[in-house]
Structures are given as structure tokens and as C-alpha cells.
Motif scaffolding. Structure first.
Motif, PDB file in Angstrom:
ATOM      1  N   PHE A 194      -0.715 -21.251 -18.077  1.00  0.00           N
ATOM      2  CA  PHE A 194      -0.624 -22.235 -18.822  1.00  0.00           C
ATOM      3  C   PHE A 194       0.159 -22.016 -20.359  1.00  0.00           C
ATOM      4  N   ARG A 195       0.548 -20.935 -20.366  1.00  0.00           N
ATOM      5  CA  ARG A 195       1.129 -20.440 -21.709  1.00  0.00           C
ATOM      6  C   ARG A 195       2.269 -21.093 -21.736  1.00  0.00           C
ATOM      7  N   PRO A 196       2.667 -21.513 -22.777  1.00  0.00           N
ATOM      8  CA  PRO A 196       4.335 -22.124 -22.751  1.00  0.00           C
ATOM      9  C   PRO A 196       5.263 -21.167 -22.826  1.00  0.00           C
ATOM     10  N   VAL A 197       6.490 -21.779 -22.009  1.00  0.00           N
ATOM     11  CA  VAL A 197       7.570 -20.780 -21.688  1.00  0.00           C
ATOM     12  C   VAL A 197       8.272 -20.924 -23.120  1.00  0.00           C
ATOM     13  N   GLU A 198       8.494 -19.428 -23.480  1.00  0.00           N
ATOM     14  CA  GLU A 198       9.197 -19.343 -24.695  1.00  0.00           C
ATOM     15  C   GLU A 198      10.641 -19.056 -24.646  1.00  0.00           C
ATOM     16  N   ASP A 199      11.360 -19.490 -25.419  1.00  0.00           N
ATOM     17  CA  ASP A 199      12.643 -19.303 -25.229  1.00  0.00           C
ATOM     18  C   ASP A 199      13.337 -17.801 -25.012  1.00  0.00           C
ATOM     19  N   ASN A 200      12.870 -17.077 -25.629  1.00  0.00           N
ATOM     20  CA  ASN A 200      13.338 -15.503 -25.593  1.00  0.00           C
ATOM     21  C   ASN A 200      12.838 -14.963 -24.316  1.00  0.00           C
ATOM     22  N   GLU A 201      12.049 -15.609 -23.869  1.00  0.00           N
ATOM     23  CA  GLU A 201      11.653 -14.732 -22.320  1.00  0.00           C
ATOM     24  C   GLU A 201      12.268 -15.505 -21.152  1.00  0.00           C
ATOM     25  N   LYS A 202      12.946 -16.481 -21.313  1.00  0.00           N
ATOM     26  CA  LYS A 202      13.440 -17.172 -20.069  1.00  0.00           C
ATOM     27  C   LYS A 202      14.265 -16.369 -19.128  1.00  0.00           C
ATOM     28  N   ASN A 203      15.170 -15.526 -19.902  1.00  0.00           N
ATOM     29  CA  ASN A 203      16.051 -14.681 -18.824  1.00  0.00           C
ATOM     30  C   ASN A 203      15.681 -13.179 -19.224  1.00  0.00           C
ATOM     31  N   LYS A 204      14.477 -12.896 -19.602  1.00  0.00           N
ATOM     32  CA  LYS A 204      14.266 -11.650 -19.910  1.00  0.00           C
ATOM     33  C   LYS A 204      14.268 -10.701 -18.701  1.00  0.00           C
ATOM     34  N   ASP A 205      13.409 -11.224 -18.013  1.00  0.00           N
ATOM     35  CA  ASP A 205      13.265 -10.425 -16.651  1.00  0.00           C
ATOM     36  C   ASP A 205      13.092 -10.940 -15.386  1.00  0.00           C
ATOM     37  N   PRO A 206      14.522 -11.338 -14.992  1.00  0.00           N
ATOM     38  CA  PRO A 206      14.567 -12.154 -13.751  1.00  0.00           C
ATOM     39  C   PRO A 206      13.794 -11.590 -12.505  1.00  0.00           C
ATOM     40  N   THR A 207      13.365 -10.210 -12.362  1.00  0.00           N
ATOM     41  CA  THR A 207      13.009  -9.652 -11.141  1.00  0.00           C
ATOM     42  C   THR A 207      11.443 -10.171 -10.928  1.00  0.00           C
ATOM     43  N   ALA A 208      10.499  -9.940 -12.056  1.00  0.00           N
ATOM     44  CA  ALA A 208       9.228 -10.190 -11.759  1.00  0.00           C
ATOM     45  C   ALA A 208       8.985 -11.629 -12.386  1.00  0.00           C
ATOM     46  N   GLU A 209       8.364 -12.324 -11.570  1.00  0.00           N
ATOM     47  CA  GLU A 209       8.652 -14.073 -12.084  1.00  0.00           C
ATOM     48  C   GLU A 209       7.263 -13.928 -13.097  1.00  0.00           C
ATOM     49  N   PRO A 210       7.059 -14.321 -14.325  1.00  0.00           N
ATOM     50  CA  PRO A 210       5.979 -14.433 -15.147  1.00  0.00           C
ATOM     51  C   PRO A 210       5.195 -15.625 -14.601  1.00  0.00           C
ATOM     52  N   LEU A 211       3.849 -15.427 -14.933  1.00  0.00           N
ATOM     53  CA  LEU A 211       2.911 -16.351 -14.264  1.00  0.00           C
ATOM     54  C   LEU A 211       3.093 -17.718 -15.115  1.00  0.00           C
ATOM     55  N   ASN A 212       3.715 -17.799 -16.031  1.00  0.00           N
ATOM     56  CA  ASN A 212       3.909 -19.088 -16.655  1.00  0.00           C
ATOM     57  C   ASN A 212       5.255 -19.928 -16.187  1.00  0.00           C
ATOM     58  N   SER A 213       5.976 -19.099 -15.144  1.00  0.00           N
ATOM     59  CA  SER A 213       6.996 -19.863 -14.840  1.00  0.00           C
ATOM     60  C   SER A 213       6.643 -21.292 -14.175  1.00  0.00           C
ATOM     61  N   ARG A 214       7.718 -21.952 -14.271  1.00  0.00           N
ATOM     62  CA  ARG A 214       7.942 -23.242 -13.534  1.00  0.00           C
ATOM     63  C   ARG A 214       6.923 -23.296 -12.227  1.00  0.00           C
ATOM     64  N   ASN A 215       7.434 -22.573 -11.462  1.00  0.00           N
ATOM     65  CA  ASN A 215       6.959 -22.437  -9.996  1.00  0.00           C
ATOM     66  C   ASN A 215       5.600 -21.973  -9.820  1.00  0.00           C
ATOM     67  N   ASN A 216       5.211 -21.229 -10.764  1.00  0.00           N
ATOM     68  CA  ASN A 216       3.653 -20.761 -10.840  1.00  0.00           C
ATOM     69  C   ASN A 216       2.823 -21.898 -11.365  1.00  0.00           C
ATOM     70  N   LYS A 217       3.493 -22.648 -12.250  1.00  0.00           N
ATOM     71  CA  LYS A 217       2.588 -23.722 -12.944  1.00  0.00           C
ATOM     72  C   LYS A 217       2.557 -24.751 -11.636  1.00  0.00           C
ATOM     73  N   LEU A 218       3.402 -25.090 -11.071  1.00  0.00           N
ATOM     74  CA  LEU A 218       3.342 -26.074  -9.767  1.00  0.00           C
ATOM     75  C   LEU A 218       2.737 -25.438  -8.872  1.00  0.00           C
ATOM     76  N   LEU A 219       2.740 -24.106  -8.517  1.00  0.00           N
ATOM     77  CA  LEU A 219       1.619 -23.502  -7.561  1.00  0.00           C
ATOM     78  C   LEU A 219       0.368 -23.857  -7.787  1.00  0.00           C
ATOM     79  N   PHE A 220      -0.030 -23.651  -9.121  1.00  0.00           N
ATOM     80  CA  PHE A 220      -1.483 -24.260  -9.465  1.00  0.00           C
ATOM     81  C   PHE A 220      -1.603 -25.153  -9.391  1.00  0.00           C
TER      82      PHE A 220
END
Lengths: 845, 194
Positions: free
Chosen positions: B90-116
Motif C-alpha cells: 500500500f505504499r504509494p508509488v513514487e515518481d523516482n522509483e517508477k523506472n528504477k529497477d525494471p527487473t524486480a517488481e516492487p511490492l507496491n506495483s500496480r500488479n501487486n496491488k491488484l493481486l492483493f
């Protein structure tokens, strides 16, 4: 100046008749007006603010009177205003103000009030009164457009306190004016500030003292329910008068009296008195405000009362706008330095624009003394214009403005059903996660205060039996009849279905329609009937049906918890919906918890059944004893309303442990706690184990009067708090964590360690709050178990009721009726089909 | 309280959690003290009852589902790591991390939020929301005055709307698809205090 002049005049007879006619017309028109406003306002005020309607009506009425008489009849009388109208408005606000708002309100209120400053004393005075903002209309708008919660609280607080502060300022200034501008020295300004502080603080203190007195009195009115509301009104009003007597701020006194006593009084007085107080307050306040607004309309028509000055009017209009904006921006700038979540630009715009001037400002300006304030007529004119302008123009435009400011981001596309449902689910998820993460604010001082309140104040001011009063409980249970039935109905499904851990809410489809209660409820249910099957066959109606579904969903989905959804409004009591929803959800959740608890253990039971049949049976009967729903002695009152045989228990919540195993050493440690909650008179005093002493909820119960946990008081409606406590304590005592999958779970082993009593005839081992049901937790460990089992063995036969289990002990004594205990017990004890048919009981309807 | 709570939390743990969840140091200590205050058993892990004791959850229609979401499959305890991992959704997606690390999807990605959210519906974890599962959630979310027929038809309609492959259930991809126009990043984010 303001004098009720109608009765003094006796002109020619014809006029007399007309006058008389007007007198007769007045109440009628008031009646008509009230009807109009309160009947249509729900719909109407979404477009036009309430106060607009009032003023227009006043104009009309004033016009009629003017035509009839050429001279104004009705005028505000200072005595009338200060003794009757103002108290009612303020008292209402104070009484209904949620305590949490007052801090923010205090912060805000002081600042907005100095918006208009001019050199002259009179203008200071005028500035004070013209800055009284009437945010009722704003709040209505805020609800519809999504607004920052903080913003809501701020404006709310402002609205509630600034009436009061304005009046205080007004009085201070008026004393200045009386002295005369020439005589005011610099020291006097300081004196003015000082007296302002004294007046407000003193008033607040007086209010709080009266709050304590009032709460204390209501503690002893049990025998004389009928005068309870009278006490409330009289004492609140007395607070007002006393403060007035000492020239302290009567308004603040009254407001704080209301705030202070609310909690205790609500708890002490009966349900009926509470309703009476609520409605009377609302009615009086509505009437008072209505009268003021109508006066406003009337005097706007009467030319003799005001004098026009374009310069003053336009300057005032500009200034109030500019200064309010400046005030808002300046304050939010300061506030934002300290706030974690800053107030955004749009909030500031809304706050600035939402400065609607209302009835209080007008009342005050009319009450000015024309002798001392020479420019009174100009002021009156200006005030009228300002009120008109702000209420009419700003009130009407604020909503479009907010929408316009907000809209750029969202599109006009209608949400699909999926989106609607899932988004609502998101909202609930967010609310829950916020609660879990504890983000709704933690304040050291608030917690300290609550501690103090719980330990001392509540004990002093609340009736001992207040939470054990059954009438509240009954009212609550009536609401839950249907769910109680459905639980019973579901019972079979749940226990026989494969997915035991999923108590299926949807299984009500099997629910026969013939039961009266259901039909009754269904008739009372939503008027929207969605017969989709019919519509489906007709492709043309597809669009219509979509809209209908949306409508339907929007109306019926639970709203997420938001504080700004219980706003204060002068004319409506808005709490109903939220409260009802809370109830429904609350009891549903409790039932689910209980069911999953049951099914968990049932599963375990099933698992072990093959090899440990006999023992399981013992355990079950043990549980059966523990899980007897509480039987209310007063239940028979409900009989008349139910043709169903006594299914009125809400089994989901009222589970409490009853005298299960009487001997202390046999009893699971935490049962006594639950026993005390239900105050079963026949319970032998439990021997306090150290475990009990450590139980968190134990202290409250031991001391009985307010057995409400500190946290719960914030959230749960007051009449549900008992239920909350019971369920918490009984869940804690009954529900061990659901099936530990791996036998060697660390906690389980910890429990093993704890739960092994040294030897049978030894006092119960010290247990922690977490620990329950040794006999159940330890199934994996044969040694312990058999030992405990052996302990239990001699007692079990005597404890176990005969196969079709009648309610044991107190349940039996409470009547021969078949009550839900029976059903419940059958739920709890029903073994898988066939294995133990005899214990199924005679409970099938 | 902050000092005591944070002293129980070792620096390297904080670092690890920081890396995994993206929370800031002060957020982690703050949430740890919350965790600590919830943990009535004081054994460093939360049980279901610990959650159930939160009064607000008792009046949240989905409260118990959300509680369950904190517990890994089959467990009845959740430690601080797991607690934070769930909250990180539930952490908000911050602008600077949007395209920081494309390999590992962060927990707060859209997909993970939806998966939850999806998992709240999908109780049997077959990656499909069946009609039954949907009905259960709907029943939790609506008032008592809606009849089962009405609810049933709403559920049917919902599934029809989302279902593209005709199996009368909503798969996760269908779930994503049907919510693609929704600003999930914003709707499933909480502003955690710093």
C-alpha cells in the motif's frame, strides 16, 4: 431599539383585522415553511443551500407583512436573541459536537475572526460580527465532493466554535464602543485582549463544571426517567445563564458543557431520554435558526431599517473575501509547517470561498445599539447584502467551482459494475490497512486523557450498571433477528459442507421465504427491485438495467469508514446510516469469527475423530457448555413480534461462556472472565489465577462500571460496546488460533510448556492472556492430553447434558422455551452425519 | 515508546526491510512500534486475535478477509517482516522509483496491488474468482436489505462483464483488464507517516 412593537399599536379597526390576520398567518406560514424545508430539503438543498431557501421565505413573508402594515412588526429583541435563540443553536452544536473536533476548531476559530479591520471602533465591531462564518452550506458541499478529511475537520471545528467566538468578540468590542473611541487608551486594548481571554477561559470552565454536575446528576436518575431530558436542558441552560451572570462567555460555557457531558450523559440516561434530548435539541436549534433567517428576510424588505452606502457595501464584500483568503492562506502556511499531510491549494480555495456569512452575523448587527453606533443602519444594510451575497451567490457556486477544480483528472465515463464493486472493496481494504498500520493518529495526550477518563471520570460519572443495561441490548437485537435466523439456517450447511472454514454468506438462498421475519424485512428493504431475469430477455432494456444496477449498487454498498461522513448539520441527524451499517458489519464479523472458530475446531475434531472418538465427544460437550449463547431474561418481550419460535438471539455476538466446569481447577483459565461479563448471578466466584489478573480486559471487568476497552469507545457505537467487549473476551478466551498446521509450531510448543499442569490436584498453572484451552491445543501431544483428559473424565458425565441437549443450568431456569441455545448447541455439537446422530438434538424445525 | 521499540529492532533488520519494502527508516520504526503495540502476546509475532482486537476492523465489512491476507498460507502467525511486506503493497508509488529497477517488481506495483485485492476474493487460490467467491464478498459489502436473488444477479452480471473466455469466473488477467481504467496506484495507496 429592537422592541416587539406589534402589540403596542392600535390603529383603525380595518387595519386591526388585517393585523390580526397576519398574526394568524404567521404560524401557518412558519408551518408551511417548515414543511417545505424539511420535506424537500433532502433533494432541494443539494442544489440550493438551505439558508437560501430560508431567506427567500423570509423575504416573501416580510413582503406580505409590509404590504399589510407598511411598518415592520417583528424585530429581533436582544433579550429574545441572547436568552433563547442563541442558546439553542449553540447548545445543539455543543451537544452534538464530536469531542475530537474541538481541538482543531479552537485552533482555527480565533484567526478567521479578524478579517475585516478598519480603524474605527465601530468597524472593529462590525468586523467581528461580519466574520461569523456559517459553514453549514459548505459542509453539505464538502460531503458530496471528495474533500480532504482534515479540511472537513477544520471547517467543521471552525463552524462550531466561531459562532461563540464571534459573540465574545462582539461583546468585548461593544464595551469599547460604549466607552467611546476617544477614551480608549493603549492599555485598554491590552485589557481588551486580557478580558477576552478571561471571558473565554472562564466561560469554558463554567461550562465544564456544569458538565460534571450534569453527568453526576444523571447518574442517579434511574428511577425518574421522565425528567432526564429536563435535567439535561436545564443544566445546559443554567451553564449559559451562570456564565452570563458573571459576564463570562456564555456561549463557550454552553458549548463546552455540551461537549463535556455528552459522553457520560448519553451513557447514563435511557434510550428514550436520549432520543428526546436529541430531537428536542435539533428542533429548537432549527426553529431558532429559521426565525433568525426569516427576520433577515423581513428586515431586508423594510427600507426604514437600513441605509445604503455603496462604498461601504462593496468594500466590505471585497474585504471579507480578500481577508478570508489571506487568513486562510496564512494559517495553512503556518499549519503546513507542522502537519504531516499539508493542506493543498484546492483546500485553501475551498476554505476561502466557503466563508458564507449566516444568521448569527445578521442577528448581531441588528442588535447593535443605534444610539451608540451611529452607523448602525449602514451596517445593517451591508450585513444583509453580505449575507445575501455569500449565501446566495457563493453558496450556489461553490459546488460547481469545486467540481470544476477537481474534475480535470477524472473522466465522465460511467464506471462498470466491476469497477464499482472492486473500487469499493479497495476503499474498505485501505480503511482496514490504515487501521492496522495505526495511521489514524496516535496522540500521547489523548491516550493519557482516555486513561484518566476510564480510571476516574467514568467511574465517578457513569452509572455502574450502565453497560449491562439490557434495553439497549434488546433494541440492538431486534435489528439482528434476521441474521440470527440465517445463522441457524446456515448451520447445517456449514457443518456439512466441505469448506468448513468458509462460512458461506451466500447460502441464504436456501432460506425459505415463508418466515415472517424475512418477509417483513424484505418489504422494508430497498424499493428497487431488480428482476434481471426478466430484463435479460429483453435486450432493449439493457441500458436502463445497467443504470439501475449502478443505482442499486451505489445505494446499497457499504460506505467505507470515513470520519467526514458523520457531519454535523443543524437540521438533520445524519448518524443513522453509519450506525446501522456499523451494527450490521459488526455483528456479521463477530459471527464470522465465531463460525470460523467453530469450524476450525470442528475440523480438528473431524480429523481426530477416527481414533479419538470418545474424547472428542467429551471435548465437544465441553465446548457446548462454553458456547452457550447468553439468554436474556427480558427476551420474552420480543415474543409478540415474532411468530418464529424464539429465534431472536443473535448468536454471533452474544456468545459467552457460562458456568461450564464449576470446579476452578478444571476450568480453562480464561473462562471466568467471560463469565463475569455476562454477570450470571449463579456463578461461583472464580479463583483468580495469575493468568486472569494479567488479562488485558480483566481490569475493566473486575471494576465493572465501564467495562469498555479504551480503544473500542472511539469506534463502536455506545450500545454496541458491551457486545464488543463480550465478543472480544469470549473470542479471546475461546478461540485459540486456527489450526496450527505444523505440529511443531513454536507457539504451540510454547503453549505445551505452559499448559502442562504439574499434577492434577494443583492450582491452575499461570497462564498468559494468549493461552486458552489446553485440552484442545495439545492434541498432538498425547501425554498431556490424556492426562488432562483423565482429569476431566470424572466430571464430564455429570456436566454433559442429555443427548438432545436442553439448555443447562441458567438457560433452563430462564424458561421452558426452545431457544437458540438449542440450535446453537446443535451446531456446535453436530458431528459429521451418521457418526453421532443422537446428539443432533430435536432442533430441526 | 519509540526508543524502546526501535531498540528491539536491529539495524540490519531495518536495512533488509528497507530494501525489500521500500519504506524509509523512520517509517519502519514507527510501524514497528505499532506492531509492538498490537502484539499483546509479546512474542514478536501477531496472531489473528491480535488483529481482531483492533476495534475498527470489527466494523469493516472486509475486516476479517484483510486480516487473513496478512497471514501466509497455512500460518497463524505473522512476524514483523511479513507484516511489513503486506503493508508495503500500500505504499504509494513514487515518481523516482517508477523506472528504477525494471527487473524486480516492487511490492507496491500496480500488479501487486491488484493481486492483493484479487486474493481477497480468491479464497481457494485457484487464481479464479468464482461466482460463489464473488457472492461471498458481495454479501459482506452490502446491507442486509438486499435479497439473495438481487445479489445473485449482480454477481452474474459482474462476471459476465469481466469474463472474456467464458468460464464463468474471473481470472487474474481478466481482473486486471476490467480495472485497467482505474487509478489503482492512487486508490490502493496509503500515505504512511514519515
Amino acid at each position: 431599539p429592537g422592541r416587539q412593537s406589534g402589540s403596542l399599536r392600535a390603529p383603525n379597526p380595518g387595519k386591526q383585522t388585517l393585523l390580526w390576520l397576519v398574526e394568524v398567518v404567521k404560524p401557518f406560514s412558519l408551518l408551511l415553511f417548515l414543511f417545505l424545508v424539511f420535506h424537500f430539503s433532502q433533494r432541494f438543498t443539494t442544489v440550493v443551500p438551505e439558508s437560501c431557501v430560508l431567506i427567500i421565505l423570509g423575504l416573501v413573508l416580510g413582503g406580505i407583512v409590509l404590504i399589510a402594515n407598511k411598518k415592520q412588526l417583528y424585530q429581533l429583541d436582544p433579550g429574545l436573541f441572547f436568552l433563547f435563540l442563541l442558546p439553542t443553536i449553540v447548545g445543539d452544536a455543543g451537544y452534538f459536537m464530536p469531542a475530537r473536533f474541538c481541538l482543531y476548531g479552537a485552533k482555527m476559530a480565533g484567526v478567521i475572526d479578524d478579517n475585516v479591520e478598519a480603524g474605527l471602533m465601530e468597524f472593529l465591531l462590525f468586523g467581528a460580527l461580519i466574520s461569523a462564518v456559517d459553514p453549514v452550506a459548505v459542509l453539505a458541499v464538502f460531503e458530496e465532493v471528495h474533500v480532504n478529511e482534515m479540511l472537513f475537520i477544520i471547517v467543521f471545528g471552525e463552524s462550531l466554535l466561531n459562532d461563540a467566538v464571534t459573540v465574545v468578540l462582539y461583546k468585548v468590542y461593544i464595551s469599547f464602543v460604549e466607552v467611546g473611541p476617544g477614551n480608549v487608551l493603549t492599555a485598554d486594548y491590552f485589557k481588551g485582549v486580557a478580558s477576552f481571554l478571561i471571558v473565554s477561559i472562564g466561560g469554558t470552565l463554567v461550562g465544564l463544571i456544569f458538565a460534571v454536575i450534569l453527568a453526576f446528576i444523571t447518574r442517579f436518575t434511574k428511577k425518574v426517567r421522565i425528567i432526564e431530558p429536563l435535567f439535561v436542558f436545564l443544566l445546559v441552560y443554567l451553564a449559559y445563564l451562570t456564565a452570563e451572570l458573571f459576564s463570562l462567555s456564555a456561549i463557550l460555557s454552553m458549548t463546552f458543557c455540551g461537549i463535556g457531558c455528552n459522553k457520560y450523559v448519553e451513557a447514563n440516561i435511557s434510550q428514550k431520554s436520549r432520543t428526546t434530548v436529541k430531537y428536542t435539541m435539533k428542533t429548537l436549534a432549527s426553529i431558532a435558526e429559521t426565525i433568525i433567517f426569516i427576520f433577515l428576510g423581513i428586515s431586508a424588505v423594510d427600507k426604514s431599517k437600513w441605509a445604503w452606502d455603496t462604498g461601504l457595501v462593496s468594500c466590505t464584500l471585497i474585504f471579507i473575501f480578500v481577508f478570508r483568503a489571506m487568513g486562510v492562506v496564512g494559517q495553512t502556511w503556518i499549519l503546513n509547517k507542522f502537519r504531516l499531510i499539508p493542506l493543498e491549494k484546492i483546500d485553501q480555495v475551498v476554505m476561502s470561498y466557503g466563508g458564507l456569512r449566516g444568521a448569527v452575523a445578521f442577528a448581531l448587527v441588528v442588535l447593535l445599539d443605534g444610539e451608540q453606533v451611529k452607523a448602525k443602519d449602514y451596517f445593517v444594510a451591508t450585513t444583509i447584502v453580505v449575507v445575501f451575497f455569500t449565501v446566495m451567490f457563493q453558496g450556489l457556486t461553490i459546488k460547481p467551482l469545486v467540481k470544476w477544480l477537481k474534475v480535470p483528472r477524472s473522466t465522465n465515463r460511467k464506471p462498470t459494475i466491476n469497477e464499482e464493486i472492486h473500487e469499493r472493496a479497495f476503499d474498505h481494504i485501505l480503511a482496514a490497512v490504515e487501521d492496522i498500520a495505526g495511521l489514524s493518529g496516535y496522540h500521547h495526550w489523548r491516550d493519557k486523557w482516555e486513561q484518566f477518563d476510564k480510571n476516574y471520570l467514568s467511574k465517578l460519572l457513569m452509572r455502574k450498571s450502565v453497560y449491562c443495561k439490557s434495553e439497549l441490548w434488546e433494541a440492538y437485537q431486534k435489528i439482528n433477528i434476521r441474521d440470527a435466523i440465517s445463522v441457524i439456517d446456515q448451520g447445517g450447511n456449514i457443518l456439512t459442507s466441505a469448506r468448513l472454514s468458509l462460512p458461506s454468506m451466500a447460502s441464504r438462498t436456501s432460506f425459505p421465504e415463508v418466515t415472517n421475519v424475512t418477509n417483513y424485512l424484505r418489504e422494508n428493504g430497498s424499493g428497487v427491485c431488480l428482476d434481471l431475469q426478466v430484463i435479460d430477455t429483453n435486450p432493449g432494456a439493457k441500458v436502463e438495467e445497467e443504470t439501475e444496477t449502478h443505482h442499486f449498487l451505489a445505494g446499497n454498498l457499504y460506505k467505507p469508514r470515513r470520519r467526514y461522513q458523520s457531519p454535523y448539520s443543524r437540521h438533520f441527524m445524519t448518524l443513522g446510516d453509519q450506525e446501522r451499517q456499523d451494527r450490521e458489519v459488526f455483528q456479521r464479523n463477530m459471527r464470522n469469527r465465531l463460525e470460523s472458530f467453530k469450524s476450525t475446531h470442528y475440523k480438528r475434531h473431524k480429523k481426530d475423530r477416527s481414533q479419538k472418538k470418545a474424547r472428542s465427544h467429551h471435548r465437544l460437550s465441553h465446548l457446548r457448555l462454553l458456547l452457550t449463547p447468553r439468554v436474556k431474561p427480558t427476551k420474552s418481550q420480543l415474543k409478540g413480534e415474532l411468530s418464529e419460535p424464539e429465534k431472536d438471539e443473535d448468536v454471533g455476538i452474544t456468545f459467552v461462556a457460562r458456568k461450564a466446569a464449576e470446579t476452578p481447577k478444571e476450568r480453562p483459565k480464561s473462562v471466568p472472565a467471560a463469565l463475569e461479563v455476562c454477570q450470571s448471578p449463579s456463578v461461583a466466584p472464580p479463583s483468580p489465577t495469575c493468568g486472569e489478573k494479567n488479562l488485558p480486559w480483566k481490569e475493566g471487568i473486575g471494576a465493572l462500571p465501564p467495562c469498555v476497552s479504551v480503544e473500542a469507545t472511539k469506534i463502536i457505537p455506545i450500545d454496541l460496546q458491551q457486545a464488543w467487549n463480550q465478543s472480544i473476551s469470549s473470542l479471546e478466551s475461546l478461540a485459540s488460533p486456527p489450526v496450527p498446521q505444523e505440529p511443531q509450531h513454536p507457539r504451540v510448543s510454547a503453549l505445551h510448556r505452559l499448559s502442562v499442569p504439574p499434577r492434577p490436584p494443583v492450582p491452575p498453572p499461570p497462564s498468559r492472556a494468549k493461552f486458552q484451552f489446553p485440552a484442545w491445543k495439545d492434541e498432538e501431544e498425547e501425554g498431556t492430553l490424556s492426562q488432562q483428559h483423565r482429569e476431566m473424565q470424572p466430571l464430564m458425565p455429570s456436566l454433559r447434558p442429555p443427548p438432545p441437549p436442553p439448555p443447562p443450568s441458567s438457560a433452563q431456569s430462564s424458561g421452558k422455551r426452545r431457544n437458540p441455545c438449542v440450535y446453537l448447541r446443535s451446531l456446535v455439537t453436530t458431528p459429521p452425519s451418521g457418526s453421532m446422530p443422537h446428539s443432533r438434538g430435536p432442533t430441526q424445525l | 515508546m519509540g526508543s524502546r521499540a526501535s531498540s528491539l529492532l536491529r539495524e540490519e533488520d531495518i536495512e533488509e526491510i528497507k530494501k525489500e519494502t521500500g519504506f524509509s527508516h523512520s517509517q519502519i520504526t514507527r510501524l514497528y512500534s505499532r506492531f509492538h503495540s498490537l502484539d499483546k502476546g509479546e512474542n514478536g509475532a501477531l496472531s489473528r486475535e491480535d488483529f481482531q482486537r483492533i476495534p475498527e476492523l470489527a466494523i469493516n465489512p472486509l475486516g476479517d478477509r484483510i486480516i487473513n491476507a496478512f497471514f501466509p498460507e497455512g500460518e497463524d502467525q505473522v512476524n514483523f517482516r511479513g507484516f511489513m511486506r503486506t503493508l508495503a503493497h500500500f505504499r504509494p508509488v513514487e515518481d523516482n522509483e517508477k523506472n528504477k529497477d525494471p527487473t524486480a517488481e516492487p511490492l507496491n506495483s500496480r500488479n501487486n496491488k491488484l493481486l492483493f485485492a484479487f486474493r481477497l476474493y480468491d479464497l481457494d487460490r485457484d487464481d479464479k474468482i468464482s461466482r460463489d467467491e464473488l457472492l461471498q464478498v458481495l454479501r459482506m459489502m452490502v446491507g442486509v436489505n438486499i435479497s439473495d436473488e438481487q445479489l445473485g444477479s449482480i454477481a452474474d452480471r459482474t462476471i459476465q462483464e469481466a469474463d472474456t473466455n467464458g468460464d464463468m469466473s474471473i481470472s487474474f488477467s481478466e481482473f486486471i483488464k476490467v480495472l485497467e481504467k482505474v487509478d489503482v496506484e492512487q486508490k490502493m495507496s496509503i500515505r504512511f507517516l514519515h
